[in-house]
Motif scaffolding. Structure first.
Motif, PDB file in Angstrom:
ATOM      1  N   VAL A   1      26.455  29.793  53.822  1.00  0.00           N
ATOM      2  CA  VAL A   1      25.204  29.022  53.789  1.00  0.00           C
ATOM      3  C   VAL A   1      25.492  27.528  53.831  1.00  0.00           C
ATOM      4  CG1 VAL A   1      23.160  28.470  52.413  1.00  0.00           C
ATOM      5  CG2 VAL A   1      23.924  30.851  52.605  1.00  0.00           C
ATOM      6  N   PHE A   2      26.452  27.063  53.037  1.00  0.00           N
ATOM      7  CA  PHE A   2      26.744  25.636  52.996  1.00  0.00           C
ATOM      8  C   PHE A   2      27.404  25.143  54.286  1.00  0.00           C
ATOM      9  CE2 PHE A   2      25.914  26.072  48.485  1.00  0.00           C
ATOM     10  CZ  PHE A   2      25.333  24.854  48.165  1.00  0.00           C
ATOM     11  N   VAL A   3      28.199  25.975  54.927  1.00  0.00           N
ATOM     12  CA  VAL A   3      28.789  25.590  56.220  1.00  0.00           C
ATOM     13  C   VAL A   3      27.692  25.414  57.264  1.00  0.00           C
ATOM     14  CG1 VAL A   3      30.163  26.460  58.161  1.00  0.00           C
ATOM     15  CG2 VAL A   3      31.101  26.504  55.857  1.00  0.00           C
ATOM     16  N   ASN A   4      26.709  26.318  57.281  1.00  0.00           N
ATOM     17  CA  ASN A   4      25.607  26.192  58.236  1.00  0.00           C
ATOM     18  C   ASN A   4      24.776  24.939  57.971  1.00  0.00           C
ATOM     19  OD1 ASN A   4      24.992  28.572  60.270  1.00  0.00           O
ATOM     20  ND2 ASN A   4      25.992  29.467  58.486  1.00  0.00           N
ATOM     21  N   ILE A   5      24.528  24.629  56.698  1.00  0.00           N
ATOM     22  CA  ILE A   5      23.799  23.391  56.366  1.00  0.00           C
ATOM     23  C   ILE A   5      24.581  22.187  56.868  1.00  0.00           C
ATOM     24  CG2 ILE A   5      23.049  21.910  54.454  1.00  0.00           C
ATOM     25  CD1 ILE A   5      22.411  24.488  52.891  1.00  0.00           C
ATOM     26  N   ALA A   6      25.910  22.214  56.686  1.00  0.00           N
ATOM     27  CA  ALA A   6      26.750  21.102  57.159  1.00  0.00           C
ATOM     28  C   ALA A   6      26.649  20.945  58.678  1.00  0.00           C
ATOM     29  CB  ALA A   6      28.201  21.334  56.734  1.00  0.00           C
ATOM     30  N   TYR A   7      26.648  22.065  59.413  1.00  0.00           N
ATOM     31  CA  TYR A   7      26.505  21.999  60.868  1.00  0.00           C
ATOM     32  C   TYR A   7      25.231  21.248  61.258  1.00  0.00           C
ATOM     33  CZ  TYR A   7      30.150  25.595  61.521  1.00  0.00           C
ATOM     34  OH  TYR A   7      31.321  26.316  61.545  1.00  0.00           O
ATOM     35  N   PHE A   8      24.127  21.549  60.558  1.00  0.00           N
ATOM     36  CA  PHE A   8      22.831  20.974  60.942  1.00  0.00           C
ATOM     37  C   PHE A   8      22.678  19.504  60.540  1.00  0.00           C
ATOM     38  CE2 PHE A   8      21.471  25.556  60.871  1.00  0.00           C
ATOM     39  CZ  PHE A   8      21.209  25.632  62.229  1.00  0.00           C
ATOM     40  N   THR A   9      23.600  18.992  59.743  1.00  0.00           N
ATOM     41  CA  THR A   9      23.523  17.557  59.430  1.00  0.00           C
ATOM     42  C   THR A   9      23.943  16.693  60.620  1.00  0.00           C
ATOM     43  OG1 THR A   9      25.775  17.544  58.508  1.00  0.00           O
ATOM     44  CG2 THR A   9      23.940  17.899  56.966  1.00  0.00           C
TER      45      THR A   9
END
Length: 420
Positions: free
Chosen positions: A277-285
Motif C-alpha cells: 500500500v505504501f509503495v503504491n502511494i509513493a508511486y502516485f506522489t
C-alpha cells in the motif's frame, strides 16, 4: 575364539587394549532435515510474496480500477483477503499444524478427498503452475536487470530470455547444493528487497510532506463501475500477494511447526500488505495515473524521477527482489515433487534425496528444466492470467478440504483453529 573377536571388532569399530579408538558420529537419517527457523520462515513468505508483482501488477490494478482511490483500496483488500479470507493464510495455518507433512495443498487434498484429487493437483502444479511461476519471476528479474543497459529502448527479447535462463540455472544449483545455503540466500535477498521498499516509501513520504499530493486528491474520480473490471483488478492484485502458502510446502523442514508456521504467517502477510500500500502511494506522489500506465517498469520510472543521479539503485534492488522471490519459488517447488514422488503420484526418482546434501536434487532439477521451457513464450501477462486462475481455484478447493475435515476428521489435533 579369535574369530569371534574379529567379528565383534568389525561390528563395534576399531579397538585397542583401552577400548574404542573413536566413537562413530551418529549419521543423519536420509530425510529432509529440520533446518528452517522462524526468521527463515518469515523471509520465505515475505521474500516470495514481494517479488515481481508489486513492480508489474500496479499497472493492471490501476487500469481495471480506473482511479487512484479504488486502486489503493483494492491493494489493501487483497492483503486482508490473503490473510483472513476463507481461502486465506489463516486456513493454511490450521491445515499446516493439523497435518504436518510437506507438500501444502497436495497433502491436505490427499487427506480430505483421497488420492485422485491429490494426483490431479500434483500433476497440474508440478508440470505447469510451479515452473510457470518460476519462469514469470525470472523473466521479471531479467527485464529489470537488463533495463540499465538499454536506457533509451526496451531490452531485446533474446537478452531477457538468456538472463532468465541463467537465473534459473543459478538458483536451481544453489538449492541443489544445500538447504542452509538456499535459506541464507533467501534471507539476504529478502533484506535487500525491504531496503528498496523502505527507500521508495521514505521518498514518497518526503514528497508528500513537500505537498506533492495532486494525484491523491479527487482519488475516486473516474472510478470503474464495472463488476468485471473490478474483478480483474482483484485478480491481478491477488497475484501479487501469492506466495503466502510457501511455508506449508516445507512443513517437515520447519523447526517447531506448531509455533513457527502460524507465527510466520501472522507476521509476514501484514508486513507485505503495509509495504504494498505504501509503495503504491509513493508511486502516485510523482506519477499521474496515465504516466504509471505508460511505464514499462514502474519502479525504474519512479527512481528516474526521484533518486537521480543514484536512480540505478532501483533496478538493481528490484532485480535482487525478483531473484529472491524466484529462489523461494524454486525452494518450495522441489518439495512438492518430492512428496508426490514419495506417494507414488510422480516418477519415483523425484522422491530421491541427495545422501550428501539432504536436498531433493532430482525434483529441483526437474522443476528448473521445465521453467526454462516456460520462458520461451515470454509474454508475462499471459502467464500471469493463466497462473492466477488455476492457483486460486486450488486455494478454494483446499479451503473446502478444511471444511470437509471438520466433519470427517474430528479426531485430528488442531493447535490452530479458524472460525469459518
Amino acid at each position: 575364539m579369535e574369530t569371534d573377536s574379529i567379528s565383534k571388532a568389525s561390528q563395534n569399530g576399531p579397538t585397542d587394549r583401552d577400548g574404542p579408538l573413536e566413537k562413530k558420529r551418529p549419521e543423519k537419517a536420509t530425510v529432509l532435515q529440520q533446518d528452517i527457523g522462524l526468521l527463515s520462515g518469515i523471509s520465505l513468505i515475505v521474500g516470495t510474496m514481494i517479488g515481481s508483482g508489486i513492480f508489474i501488477s500496479p499497472k493492471s490494478v490501476l487500469m481495471y480500477s480506473g482511479a487512484v482511490g479504488p486502486c489503493l483500496l483494492i491493494w489493501t483488500a487483497c492483503g486482508v483477503l490473503a490473510t483472513m479470507g476463507r481461502s486465506g493464510a489463516l486456513c493454511y495455518a490450521e491445515l499446516g499444524t493439523m497435518i504436518t507433512k510437506s507438500g501444502a495443498e497436495y497433502s491436505y487434498l490427499m487427506e480430505a478427498f483421497g488420492s485422485l484429487v491429490a494426483y490431479l493437483y500434483s500433476w497440474t502444479t508440478v508440470m505447469v503452475l510451479k515452473p510457470s511461476s518460476f519462469a514469470i519471476i525470472t523473466l521479471s528479474f531479467a527485464e529489470y536487470a537488463s533495463a540499465p543497459f538499454y536506457p533509451d529502448c526496451t531490452p531485446p527479447l533474446v537478452v531477457i530470455k538468456c538472463l532468465s535462463a541463467a537465473a534459473i540455472i543459478i538458483i536451481t544449483g544453489v538449492n541443489c547444493l544445500s538447504v542452509k545455503l538456499a535459506s541464507y540466500v533467501q534471507n539476504f535477498f529478502t533484506g535487500a528487497k525491504l531496503i528498496i521498499i523502505i527507500v521508495i516509501v521514505v521518498a514518497g513520504i518526503v514528497l508528500m510532506a513537500q505537498g506533492k499530493t495532486e494525484n491523491l486528491s479527487n482519488a475516486f474520480e473516474g472510478s470503474s463501475t464495472s463488476f468485471g473490471a473490478i474483478g480483474l483488478a482483484f485478480y491481478n492484485g491477488l497475484w501479487a500477494y501469492d506466495g503466502w502458502n510457501q511455508l506449508n510446502f516445507i512443513t517437515e523442514e520447519l523447526k517447531n511447526p506448531y509455533r513457527n508456521l502460524p507465527l510466520a504467517i501472522v507476521i509476514g502477510i501484514p508486513l507485505v500488505t503495509v509495504c504494498y500500500v505504501f509503495v503504491n502511494i509513493a508511486y502516485f506522489t510523482v506519477m499521474t495515473p496515465s504516466e504509471l500506465l505508460s511505464s514499462s517498469a514502474v519502479a525504474v520510472t519512479f527512481g528516474d524521477k526521484v533518486l537521480y543521479p543514484v536512480a540505478w539503485i532501483v533496478p538493481l534492488f528490484v532485480a535482487f527482489s525478483t531473484f529472491g522471490s524466484a529462489n523461494g519459488s524454486c525452494f518450495t517447488a522441489g518439495r512438492l515433487s518430492y512428496v508426490a514422488g514419495r506417494e507414488g503420484h510422480m516418477v519415483k526418482i523425484l522422491s530421491y534425496i541427495s545422501l550428501k546434501r539432504f536436498t531433493p536434487l532430482p525434483a529441483l532439477l526437474f522443476n528448473g528444466i521445465l521453467a526454462i521451457f516456460y520462458i520461451i513464450p515470454a509474454d508475462i501477462n499471459t502467464l500471469i492470467n493463466y497462473f492466477s486462475f488455476a492457483q486460486w481455484a486450488f486455494y478454494g478447493l483446499t479451503t473446502l478440504a478444511l471444511i470437509v475435515m471438520r466433519f470427517t476428521r474430528k479426531d485430528l489435533d488442531r493447535p490452530v483453529k479458524v472460525r469459518l
